[in-house]
Design a protein around this motif. Sequence first.
Motif, short mmCIF file in Angstrom:
data_model
loop_
_atom_site.label_atom_id
_atom_site.label_comp_id
_atom_site.label_asym_id
_atom_site.label_seq_id
_atom_site.Cartn_x
_atom_site.Cartn_y
_atom_site.Cartn_z
N THR A 111 -7.75 1.92 -6.55
CA THR A 111 -6.88 3.01 -7.25
C THR A 111 -7.39 4.10 -7.78
O THR A 111 -7.10 5.14 -7.82
N GLU A 152 2.13 3.51 -10.32
CA GLU A 152 2.47 2.26 -10.88
C GLU A 152 1.24 1.50 -10.84
O GLU A 152 0.86 0.40 -11.77
N GLN A 153 0.31 1.71 -9.93
CA GLN A 153 -1.11 0.98 -9.77
C GLN A 153 -1.81 1.12 -11.12
O GLN A 153 -2.79 0.28 -11.51
N LYS A 165 1.57 2.51 -15.04
CA LYS A 165 2.67 3.55 -15.47
C LYS A 165 2.43 4.48 -16.42
O LYS A 165 1.11 4.58 -16.77
N SER A 223 2.84 -4.96 0.39
CA SER A 223 3.04 -4.71 -1.26
C SER A 223 2.12 -3.63 -1.86
O SER A 223 2.30 -3.30 -3.03
N SER A 224 1.34 -2.88 -0.86
CA SER A 224 0.82 -1.91 -1.21
C SER A 224 1.65 -0.50 -1.16
O SER A 224 1.17 0.71 -1.30
N ASN A 225 2.90 -0.57 -1.18
CA ASN A 225 3.91 0.57 -1.14
C ASN A 225 4.15 0.97 -2.53
O ASN A 225 5.05 1.78 -2.66
N THR A 226 3.39 0.64 -3.35
CA THR A 226 3.32 1.07 -4.83
C THR A 226 2.73 2.59 -4.94
O THR A 226 1.87 2.77 -4.33
N THR A 227 3.27 3.24 -5.99
CA THR A 227 2.67 4.55 -6.09
C THR A 227 1.35 4.26 -6.97
O THR A 227 1.03 3.29 -7.75
#
Length: 154
Positions: free
Chosen positions: A136, A42-43, A46, A35-39
Amino acid sequence: MMNLIRRINQHSKPHRFPSIALLVGLVLMFTACASSNTTVYEQLGKTEGITLIADNFLTNIANDKLIRHHFEQTDIAIFRQRFIEHLCVVTGGACNYQGETMFNSHQGLNITQADFDAIVGHLIAAMKQQNIPISTRNALLAKLAPMYSDITYH
């Protein structure tokens, strides 16, 4: 997955609880990694989240009498837009930054390390105001840190 659980149960009946706990721990760890594959974009929430951070950041600067003089000749509306664009691009968003390079936009401002540190502090505070997790915040700061030499002492 069920076969793995059965094998663990067959071979380790006396130690069943530690094996199951280990298995559950591994599953949770892999789920967290997936689930930590977000940029970072995104974190941060946006464009909407970055905009809120930018607005808090500018308010924090406006309230800092030791820093705000650096912005006296700045069109704040344009600065705000470029700052949002810059954060968007740096964090992996599909935005188009239309501003100058960091070096060119800071040339002649003679920003010291103390000024830079204060600005970073205001950015951190702005992210805290939006309840951005520390991981983040650190990820964003790591992306911005290499720009230090383009911003200071020239």
